[in-house]
Write a protein that holds these residues in place. Structure first.
Motif, PDB file in Angstrom:
ATOM      1  N   ALA B 437       0.837  -1.198   0.000  1.00 24.88           N
ATOM      2  CA  ALA B 437       0.000   0.000   0.000  1.00 24.88           C
ATOM      3  C   ALA B 437       0.873   1.249   0.000  1.00 24.88           C
ATOM      4  O   ALA B 437       0.633   2.205  -0.741  1.00 24.88           O
ATOM      5  N   ALA B 438       1.911   1.229   0.824  1.00 24.82           N
ATOM      6  CA  ALA B 438       2.775   2.406   0.929  1.00 24.82           C
ATOM      7  C   ALA B 438       3.602   2.601  -0.339  1.00 24.82           C
ATOM      8  O   ALA B 438       3.863   3.720  -0.770  1.00 24.82           O
ATOM      9  N   GLU B 439       3.998   1.497  -0.937  1.00 25.31           N
ATOM     10  CA  GLU B 439       4.916   1.579  -2.071  1.00 25.31           C
ATOM     11  C   GLU B 439       4.211   1.836  -3.397  1.00 25.31           C
ATOM     12  O   GLU B 439       4.767   2.447  -4.294  1.00 25.31           O
ATOM     13  N   TYR B 440       2.973   1.356  -3.547  1.00 26.70           N
ATOM     14  CA  TYR B 440       2.346   1.377  -4.866  1.00 26.70           C
ATOM     15  C   TYR B 440       1.178   2.354  -5.008  1.00 26.70           C
ATOM     16  O   TYR B 440       0.641   2.511  -6.087  1.00 26.70           O
ATOM     17  N   VAL B 441       0.755   2.958  -3.897  1.00 24.14           N
ATOM     18  CA  VAL B 441      -0.346   3.926  -3.996  1.00 24.14           C
ATOM     19  C   VAL B 441       0.131   5.268  -3.458  1.00 24.14           C
ATOM     20  O   VAL B 441       0.495   5.373  -2.291  1.00 24.14           O
ATOM     21  N   HIS B 442       0.154   6.272  -4.335  1.00 25.24           N
ATOM     22  CA  HIS B 442       0.673   7.585  -3.957  1.00 25.24           C
ATOM     23  C   HIS B 442      -0.362   8.662  -4.249  1.00 25.24           C
ATOM     24  O   HIS B 442      -0.336   9.284  -5.313  1.00 25.24           O
ATOM     25  N   PRO B 443      -1.275   8.886  -3.311  1.00 25.25           N
ATOM     26  CA  PRO B 443      -2.335   9.868  -3.554  1.00 25.25           C
ATOM     27  C   PRO B 443      -1.788  11.247  -3.926  1.00 25.25           C
ATOM     28  O   PRO B 443      -2.431  11.976  -4.687  1.00 25.25           O
ATOM     29  N   ASP B 444      -0.594  11.597  -3.443  1.00 24.15           N
ATOM     30  CA  ASP B 444      -0.043  12.911  -3.785  1.00 24.15           C
ATOM     31  C   ASP B 444       0.322  13.011  -5.259  1.00 24.15           C
ATOM     32  O   ASP B 444       0.460  14.105  -5.793  1.00 24.15           O
ATOM     33  N   GLU B 445       0.504  11.869  -5.898  1.00 25.64           N
ATOM     34  CA  GLU B 445       0.857  11.893  -7.323  1.00 25.64           C
ATOM     35  C   GLU B 445      -0.345  11.606  -8.226  1.00 25.64           C
ATOM     36  O   GLU B 445      -0.189  11.408  -9.424  1.00 25.64           O
ATOM     37  N   PHE B 446      -1.511  11.546  -7.638  1.00 23.61           N
ATOM     38  CA  PHE B 446      -2.699  11.227  -8.435  1.00 23.61           C
ATOM     39  C   PHE B 446      -2.969  12.296  -9.483  1.00 23.61           C
ATOM     40  O   PHE B 446      -2.829  13.485  -9.236  1.00 23.61           O
ATOM     41  N   ARG B 447      -3.370  11.837 -10.657  1.00 20.79           N
ATOM     42  CA  ARG B 447      -3.994  12.710 -11.639  1.00 20.79           C
ATOM     43  C   ARG B 447      -5.486  12.448 -11.458  1.00 20.79           C
ATOM     44  O   ARG B 447      -5.936  11.303 -11.588  1.00 20.79           O
ATOM     45  N   ILE B 448      -6.216  13.485 -11.143  1.00 19.96           N
ATOM     46  CA  ILE B 448      -7.656  13.337 -10.877  1.00 19.96           C
ATOM     47  C   ILE B 448      -8.414  13.894 -12.076  1.00 19.96           C
ATOM     48  O   ILE B 448      -8.284  15.073 -12.399  1.00 19.96           O
ATOM     49  N   LEU B 449      -9.150  13.044 -12.727  1.00 21.50           N
ATOM     50  CA  LEU B 449      -9.900  13.492 -13.908  1.00 21.50           C
ATOM     51  C   LEU B 449     -11.395  13.494 -13.603  1.00 21.50           C
ATOM     52  O   LEU B 449     -11.934  12.509 -13.085  1.00 21.50           O
ATOM     53  N   VAL B 450     -12.036  14.609 -13.908  1.00 21.88           N
ATOM     54  CA  VAL B 450     -13.480  14.725 -13.707  1.00 21.88           C
ATOM     55  C   VAL B 450     -14.127  15.045 -15.053  1.00 21.88           C
ATOM     56  O   VAL B 450     -13.689  15.953 -15.748  1.00 21.88           O
ATOM     57  N   VAL B 451     -15.125  14.270 -15.424  1.00 17.30           N
ATOM     58  CA  VAL B 451     -15.896  14.549 -16.633  1.00 17.30           C
ATOM     59  C   VAL B 451     -17.313  14.889 -16.188  1.00 17.30           C
ATOM     60  O   VAL B 451     -17.924  14.123 -15.438  1.00 17.30           O
ATOM     61  N   GLY B 452     -17.813  16.038 -16.609  1.00 15.96           N
ATOM     62  CA  GLY B 452     -19.168  16.398 -16.206  1.00 15.96           C
ATOM     63  C   GLY B 452     -19.408  17.867 -16.459  1.00 15.96           C
ATOM     64  O   GLY B 452     -18.761  18.474 -17.310  1.00 15.96           O
ATOM     65  N   LYS B 453     -20.354  18.413 -15.702  1.00 19.43           N
ATOM     66  CA  LYS B 453     -20.652  19.825 -15.903  1.00 19.43           C
ATOM     67  C   LYS B 453     -20.326  20.594 -14.630  1.00 19.43           C
ATOM     68  O   LYS B 453     -20.235  20.021 -13.542  1.00 19.43           O
ATOM     69  N   GLU B 454     -20.172  21.897 -14.823  1.00 21.20           N
ATOM     70  CA  GLU B 454     -19.811  22.758 -13.712  1.00 21.20           C
ATOM     71  C   GLU B 454     -21.021  23.181 -12.909  1.00 21.20           C
ATOM     72  O   GLU B 454     -20.984  23.251 -11.689  1.00 21.20           O
ATOM     73  N   GLU B 455     -22.082  23.482 -13.659  1.00 25.06           N
ATOM     74  CA  GLU B 455     -23.269  24.053 -13.042  1.00 25.06           C
ATOM     75  C   GLU B 455     -23.869  23.069 -12.044  1.00 25.06           C
ATOM     76  O   GLU B 455     -24.106  21.918 -12.377  1.00 25.06           O
ATOM     77  N   GLY B 456     -24.084  23.539 -10.821  1.00 22.01           N
ATOM     78  CA  GLY B 456     -24.696  22.688  -9.811  1.00 22.01           C
ATOM     79  C   GLY B 456     -23.695  21.898  -8.987  1.00 22.01           C
ATOM     80  O   GLY B 456     -24.074  21.075  -8.167  1.00 22.01           O
ATOM     81  N   ARG B 457     -22.417  22.155  -9.209  1.00 20.81           N
ATOM     82  CA  ARG B 457     -21.394  21.437  -8.464  1.00 20.81           C
ATOM     83  C   ARG B 457     -21.387  21.884  -7.006  1.00 20.81           C
ATOM     84  O   ARG B 457     -21.705  23.040  -6.703  1.00 20.81           O
ATOM     85  N   ASP B 458     -21.044  20.955  -6.097  1.00 19.54           N
ATOM     86  CA  ASP B 458     -21.057  21.290  -4.672  1.00 19.54           C
ATOM     87  C   ASP B 458     -20.040  22.367  -4.311  1.00 19.54           C
ATOM     88  O   ASP B 458     -20.330  23.314  -3.591  1.00 19.54           O
ATOM     89  N   ARG B 459     -18.814  22.196  -4.833  1.00 18.18           N
ATOM     90  CA  ARG B 459     -17.742  23.153  -4.525  1.00 18.18           C
ATOM     91  C   ARG B 459     -16.852  23.235  -5.756  1.00 18.18           C
ATOM     92  O   ARG B 459     -16.905  22.384  -6.622  1.00 18.18           O
ATOM     93  N   PRO B 460     -16.003  24.274  -5.810  1.00 18.62           N
ATOM     94  CA  PRO B 460     -15.103  24.351  -6.971  1.00 18.62           C
ATOM     95  C   PRO B 460     -14.135  23.178  -6.997  1.00 18.62           C
ATOM     96  O   PRO B 460     -13.659  22.733  -5.950  1.00 18.62           O
ATOM     97  N   LEU B 461     -13.827  22.703  -8.189  1.00 20.51           N
ATOM     98  CA  LEU B 461     -12.846  21.626  -8.333  1.00 20.51           C
ATOM     99  C   LEU B 461     -11.487  22.046  -7.811  1.00 20.51           C
ATOM    100  O   LEU B 461     -10.677  21.216  -7.422  1.00 20.51           O
ATOM    101  N   GLY B 462     -11.251  23.367  -7.825  1.00 26.11           N
ATOM    102  CA  GLY B 462      -9.992  23.898  -7.322  1.00 26.11           C
ATOM    103  C   GLY B 462      -9.695  23.465  -5.897  1.00 26.11           C
ATOM    104  O   GLY B 462      -8.545  23.448  -5.463  1.00 26.11           O
ATOM    105  N   ASP B 463     -10.733  23.080  -5.156  1.00 27.68           N
ATOM    106  CA  ASP B 463     -10.517  22.587  -3.791  1.00 27.68           C
ATOM    107  C   ASP B 463      -9.682  21.312  -3.772  1.00 27.68           C
ATOM    108  O   ASP B 463      -9.125  20.937  -2.751  1.00 27.68           O
ATOM    109  N   LEU B 464      -9.633  20.632  -4.912  1.00 30.16           N
ATOM    110  CA  LEU B 464      -8.881  19.373  -4.975  1.00 30.16           C
ATOM    111  C   LEU B 464      -7.447  19.599  -5.453  1.00 30.16           C
ATOM    112  O   LEU B 464      -6.604  18.710  -5.365  1.00 30.16           O
ATOM    113  N   GLY B 465      -7.170  20.785  -6.006  1.00 24.52           N
ATOM    114  CA  GLY B 465      -5.843  21.076  -6.549  1.00 24.52           C
ATOM    115  C   GLY B 465      -5.962  21.979  -7.757  1.00 24.52           C
ATOM    116  O   GLY B 465      -7.060  22.404  -8.124  1.00 24.52           O
TER     117      GLY B 465
END
Lengths: 526, 715
Positions: B437-465
């Motif tokens: 788990a420590a060696e093969y999963v690196h959340p800090d290096e994640f590329r997070i891809l979101v497909v969808g619409k902006e309107e109606g989103r809970d919070r800005p995506l910028g909160d994730l990075g």
């Protein structure tokens, strides 16, 4: 128990008679019959057991005679919702303290009902609404304290279970998985427990999950949106018109109380058929079935559906404009699976759209290059009641829906005006027979088919008898059925037309259908 | 079988409290299972022919059927970058395009009348060929199978049928949100040019010729490197003889290669990526990074960790994100692995737009919890028990045993790999799982891809990075080429010279370093017409700053060689590549910009017949610029450029024809330029623009093209 080991059935005799074409098949089917046991419990639950000891494993499928067709508006989606709840456990599975949990669940339901009553009232009081919602949320948290999440599924997986899943369609609800063959008692225990006393824990969280399922499969995909609009248009009265997943407003309003009532009405043993296929012995399995499933009290069979879809009388068209490439679909009302002409539709589908030699493929895909795929099928959205025969095509880039339509219509007319060839009929029968042989190769597939046939026809052997009815399909019958079916006034057309985006669809909290404004639905354009 | 004190305790309690005769068990823990019957795992017989062909035979006499599975080193990895989909088209047309002795249609009739099937397909690491036939038809069908593999005719029309399918797929690639998500995610991790992520375009699909298929078959379909498996109702010695007859004389080809197995580069930096799709009510989310190869030393520990994270209904993802939080219907994930290259590590979910960021955070939390709350002894035991007890399902049909052994042989793994797998899983310790788990999963290096619409989103995506927009525009089909004749070139050159004179002459044009234009205009949107006023500074050849005043506020667009961004009231964000390109194309097309480029090497002007702009006859000139093509309508009487036509992109990514017509020519400091223009898209007016003032060679503020000092924010 009622063991079917008597002389070969008429159907199989007939198959043996056709053994000239396929000598080995007849023998194998007869052998299959000898390996099959039918066992109906006193409470009405029917079991079909097939011994197939090729590996130390078995699969089962329980098909319940309840589907979305048993719903009315207000509770659409409930059959499917119950299916999800059947994974939530029992008084002994999924809880840390069932007694306390039961009380918490009762309080939770009362709090929910109070909130909902205010929410749906004519003039809801905002402040009170907020309070009631908060009270509900607290009760939900309290009940969650007793939950051992997904313990039911974990037990199965830990025992080596694979393919654990379930489905709901317009006709039936099905539950299935496979286990190593030393775990038959676990199967008997879990599958009787889950229907003997289901517990509706995490109900309102699961309702959120089901709403997500609706968004995933229906709202966020152009094909999903088109199919929903199409079905809802093709039917005017019969419950087949409602989406199986339910309308959003109903998914935001169905309650534990509704689910309990639905369960009590429809999950009676007389409505249940289970097929078990694999490395199992009836001698040891039947006593287990009696002991475990026999605990479930018999109940009255639910009243049959009253509504019959009236003759359509006018052509209907659905045009869904959206950010997607064209898709074309047209459908005609036909009979149920039990209709005497059911075999004729199977022949029509084989000749029109199965494989690269089919008429629609050769015309639209190979020669005209108007489509990349054309498929026809019967029994949509269901086959217990009269359903639809439909054909759909994926046009090539640059081809319009109307060009595809013109080609399809010509092929339908040809079916009416010229008899199909003897070679086409022969190919249809050969492939149907080979399909059956190939189907015998999978425990899970076989369990599913046997239980479904038992439910639809009252006899699993119809799976084989079907081939007999195929022998009787003639070119004239195909012409007759084509003429009576492919009538404009019996037709519903649905298509996706590419359009630049309109205002982004907003999710209507009140739950009206999304994208309804993008859809035109017109009646009477015959 | 058991081994938990809890169960023993339960059994003991039950025995004490229940009457012995009580046949009905009340809890699962009370159940006792007999041992699973000893089960001998069927093994295929392996035979190597002299020409290098590897054969695997496995008898199965249950049903009168025979199936064959073949793998060839002819996968899409071997395609040239400009010929993407060649491997797939080769495989498909081998099947449909006939052989030396039969046409494709004859083969279709022959097979389908016998309920037999032969299908070929290409995957990234190899091609597959499958045959399924009733035993009695094998004698007739096997020779055809061999011919399809050895002497395909590649009928040209069948290539067109197959090409239509590729083109239809391209056109439809943005219809479904999940197809956007998985395609773009692979591109973020592997790189857009990687054979593991690249996708065909209209250009690549159209460039493939029949000769390419012939050559690809010639180069990659040979008996050496090929593995052929047979399973079904036959006698092995007899079957071996038939296979020798069909394939034994097939000469070995050049040394085979399955293509580079490298996953060379990681394309995108860690961060948040957003692809806009407005016709959905959910966001589709994927996050992760590169995974591993199956021969990785810690593969087995990773498998157990994956089971803890997402093993069916009872894994952490489903329990926490779905059952407890109700955030998703579909949620799964794990460290991905492949036989001969690194797989994709990916966590996936779909959730309503109103819980987009909440959902992404829930997924991220599960990734982080793999190390902050590492798998417990019980979780690991449950995972191992699930794998152990379900192991028999790897062997419950002989078809799957054979298919897997063909796969193992093809990739050079031992045929008993799965048996070793089971033993290795048994040996995995809690510590190893935690290390994995420590060696093969690196959340800090994640590329997070979101497909969808902006309107109606809970919070800005910028909160994730930091958010980078992802361009999902479908590249247009190549433009039709105008025949370049000497006469056409000559006339084109004359017309351009005329246009230069009409605008004020070469000296005046070349003397312009920059322009500042103040204008007002209208744009038609789905919500109606909106009015815009703009102040546009262009520094030739390629830099622009535009301040647009819209009803919602001011938007500043800056495009230059180094940076391209948008500043809106909400903040600043980088511009999507497609937007940047389209603005740069616009700068090059702008009549002054275009004429300033007339001496560039790539500049070509070809006369292309007659046309008309608002009743005025014009001569058409197709001008090729570095950034694309544009067709000018030049009035031969005045030399003025009255229109330009070009391929643009509509909001769905579908190509559209744009036409801009010019009027109200006025002279400013020796330069005659249009003060009004109207733009249409596929014939419908979409915008108008009227100049208020045009200034030449103004003083350029030093910070005109720099980002304001503001924190970046979500779009």
């Amino acid at each position: 128990m009622n063991r079917v080991r008597s002389a070969a059935l008429v159907a199989l005799a007939l198959l043996a008679a056709t053994a000239v074409a396929m000598p080995v098949a007849g023998q194998d089917l007869q052998a299959f019959e000898e390996r099959t046991t039918l066992h109906t419990l006193e409470n009405g639950w029917t079991f079909i057991i097939v011994e197939r000891p090729v590996a130390p494993v078995f699969s089962f499928a329980t098909i319940v005679e309840v589907g979305a067709a048993q719903e009315v508006t207000g509770i659409t989606g409930l059959a499917h919702m119950f299916e999800h709840m059947a994974f939530k456990g029992t008084p002994t599975i999924g809880t840390t303290d069932f007694e306390a949990e039961s009380e918490a669940l009762a309080e939770l339901e009362a709090a929910y009902q109070a909130w909902q009553a205010e929410r749906l009232s004519r003039d809801p009081d905002e402040e009170e609404l907020a309070e009631l919602e908060e009270a509900f949320r607290q009760k939900q948290e309290a009940a969650a304290d007793y939950v051992v999440t997904d313990e039911f599924s974990e037990i199965i997986q830990r025992a080596g279970g694979v393919g654990l899943n379930a489905f709901t369609n317009a006709d039936f609800t099905g539950y299935f998985y496979s286990l190593p063959s030393n775990k038959v008692e676990l199967f008997a225990h879990l599958e009787s427990e889950r229907f003997l006393h289901p517990v509706f824990r995490e109900f309102y969280k699961e309702r959120d999950v089901v709403q997500e399922e609706r968004r995933l499969r229906t709202e966020s995909t152009p094909i999903g949106r088109a199919i929903e609009q199409f079905v809802t248009t093709a039917y005017s009265a019969h419950p087949y018109k409602h989406p199986v997943v339910g309308y959003m407003s109903d998914l935001q309003a169905i309650t534990i109380t509704d689910a309990q009532e639905f369960y009590e009405t429809h999950y009676v043993p007389a409505n249940m058929v289970t097929a078990v296929v694999g490395d199992v012995e009836p001698e040891t399995l039947v006593p287990l079935l009696d002991r475990y499933f026999g605990r479930i009290p018999a109940g009255p069979e639910p009243a049959p559906l009253r509504t019959v879809e009236p003759p359509q009388g006018a052509e209907r068209t659905v045009v869904l404009k959206g950010q997607a490439q064209p898709i074309y679909l047209e459908a005609y009302h036909v009979g149920a699976a039990t209709d005497p002409d059911a075999a004729v539709y199977d022949a029509i589908n084989d000749i029109l759209s199965r494989g690269r030699t089919s008429r629609l493929y050769r015309r639209l895909v190979r020669d005209e290059k108007r489509a990349v795929n054309v498929t026809s099928l019967t029994g949509f959205p269901g086959e217990k009641y009269p359903g639809l025969w439909l054909v759909f095509a994926i046009p090539t880039k640059g081809t319009t829906n109307h060009e595809v339509q013109a080609s399809i219509r010509e092929e339908l007319r040809r079916l009416e005006s010229e008899p199909v060839s003897a070679a086409e009929l022969k190919k249809f029968r050969t492939r149907a027979r080979a399909d059956l042989i190939r189907a015998l190769d999978s425990n899970q597939g076989l369990a599913f088919q046997l239980a479904t046939y038992q439910q639809l026809f009252g006899d699993w052997r119809q799976l084989f008898r079907r081939l007999e009815s195929y022998e009787e399909v003639t070119a004239e019958a195909i012409q007759r059925v084509a003429r009576q079916t492919f009538e404009p006034a019996n037709r519903t057309v649905a298509m996706i037309v590419t359009e630049e985006p309109q205002e982004a669809p907003t999710e209507d909290e009140a739950g009206s259908q999304p994208n309804a404004e993008d859809t035109e639905s017109t009646g009477g354009q015959g | 079988m058991k081994g938990f004190s809890k169960s023993i305790l339960t059994i003991a309690t039950t025995l004490l409290l229940s009457p012995a005769a009580f046949a009905q068990v009340s809890t699962v823990e009370d159940l006792e299972y007999p041992d699973l019957a000893e089960f001998e795992i069927p093994q295929a017989e392996r035979v190597e022919l002299e020409n290098g062909l590897t054969l695997l035979l496995l008898e199965d006499h249950e049903l009168p059927l025979i199936q064959m599975v073949a793998r060839f080193p002819a996968g899409s990895r071997l395609e040239a970058p400009e010929k993407i989909s060649l491997a797939g088209l080769t495989a498909e047309v081998m099947r449909t395009g006939g052989t030396e002795s039969m046409t494709g249609d004859e083969i279709d009739d022959f097979l389908e009348s016998r309920a037999a099937s032969i299908e070929l397909d290409a995957e990234v690491a190899g091609a597959t060929a499958n045959l399924s036939v009733l035993k009695e038809d094998l004698d007739e069908v096997l020779p055809i199978f061999a011919e399809i593999l050895r002497q395909p005719a590649f009928d040209a029309d069948k290539l067109e049928v197959a090409r239509e399918a590729v083109i239809a797929d391209i056109a439809r690639q943005n219809d479904e949100p999940q197809s956007i998500l998985f395609r773009e995610y692979a591109e973020l991790i592997y790189g857009a040019d990687s054979p593991y992520a690249r996708v065909p375009t209209y250009a690549t699909a159209q460039s493939i010729r029949r000769e390419d298929l012939v050559a690809f078959h010639e180069a990659h379909y040979h008996p050496d490197g090929m593995v052929l498996g047979v399973v079904g109702d036959f006698q092995s010695t007899e079957m071996l003889q038939r296979l020798r007859q069909s394939f034994g004389a097939w000469p070995a080809g050049p040394a085979s290669t399955t293509g580079s197995a490298e996953t060379a580069q990681v394309a995108a930096a860690p961060g948040v990526y957003f692809a806009q799709k407005s016709d959905v009510t959910q966001s589709s989310i994927a996050m992760g990074h590169l995974g591993i190869r199956k021969d990785d030393a810690n593969f087995y520990a990773v498998e157990v960790m994956n089971e803890v994270l997402s093993g069916g209904f009872a894994g952490r993802l489903l329990s926490n994100v779905r059952s407890k939080k109700g955030l998703a219907y579909a949620v799964f994930g794990g460290v991905g692995s492949a036989w001969d290259h690194r797989g994709l590590t990916r966590l996936f979910m779909t959730t309503k737009t109103g819980t987009t960021v909440t959902g992404a955070e829930a997924l991220l939390e599960e990734a982080r919890r793999l190390t902050s709350e590492p798998p417990t002894a019980e979780e690991v035991e449950v995972a191992k028990e699930s794998i152990r007890n379900s192991f028999v399902f790897n062997f419950d049909t002989r078809e799957e045993i054979l298919a897997r052994q063909v796969e193992l042989a093809y990739f050079g793994y031992p045929l008993d790999w799965l048996e070793r797998y089971r033993d290795a899983i048994e040996g995995v310790t809690l510590e190893q799982v935690r290390q994995a788990a420590a060696e093969y999963v690196h959340p800090d290096e994640f590329r997070i891809l979101v497909v969808g619409k902006e309107e109606g989103r809970d919070r800005p995506l910028g909160d994730l990075g930091v958010v980078t927009p992802v361009d999902i525009t479908i590249p247009e089909p190549p433009t039709e080429t105008v025949e370049t004749t000497a006469a056409g070139l000559a006339r084109g050159g004359e017309l351009i010279e005329q246009a230069v004179e009409a605008m004020g002459g070469a000296e005046a044009i070349d003397g312009v370093r920059n322009t500042r234009v103040r204008s007002t205009g209208t744009v038609t949107t789905p919500r109606g017409e909106i009015t815009i006023s703009a102040n546009t500074l262009i520094v030739y050849p390629d830099t622009m700053r535009q301040e647009m005043t819209l009803p919602v506020g001011t938007v500043v667009t800056v495009v230059g060689p180094e940076d391209a961004f948008l500043t809106a009231p909400m903040g600043t964000q980088a511009m999507a590549d497609s937007q940047r390109q389209s603005i740069q194309q616009e700068l090059a097309r702008d009549t002054l910009g275009l004429l300033k480029r007339r001496r560039a090497e790539s500049f070509e002007a070809v006369a292309a017949g007659q046309g008309e702009v608002d009743g005025t006859p014009v001569e058409l000139v197709v001008v090729t610029l570095e950034s694309g093509q544009v067709t000018l309508g030049i009035d031969p009487a005045t030399g003025r450029i009255l229109s330009q036509r070009f391929r643009g992109t509509g909001p769905t990514g579908a190509p559209a024809e744009m036409v801009k017509t010019y009027s109200d020519f006025r002279t400013v400091a020796g330069l005659t330029v249009p003060f009004a223009s109207i733009t249409t898209m596929d014939g419908e007016a979409v915008s108008t623009e009227t100049m208020e003032s045009v200034e030449l060679n103004v003083e350029v503020p030093p910070d005109a093209f720099q980002r304001a000092q503001e924190p970046s924010a979500d779009s």
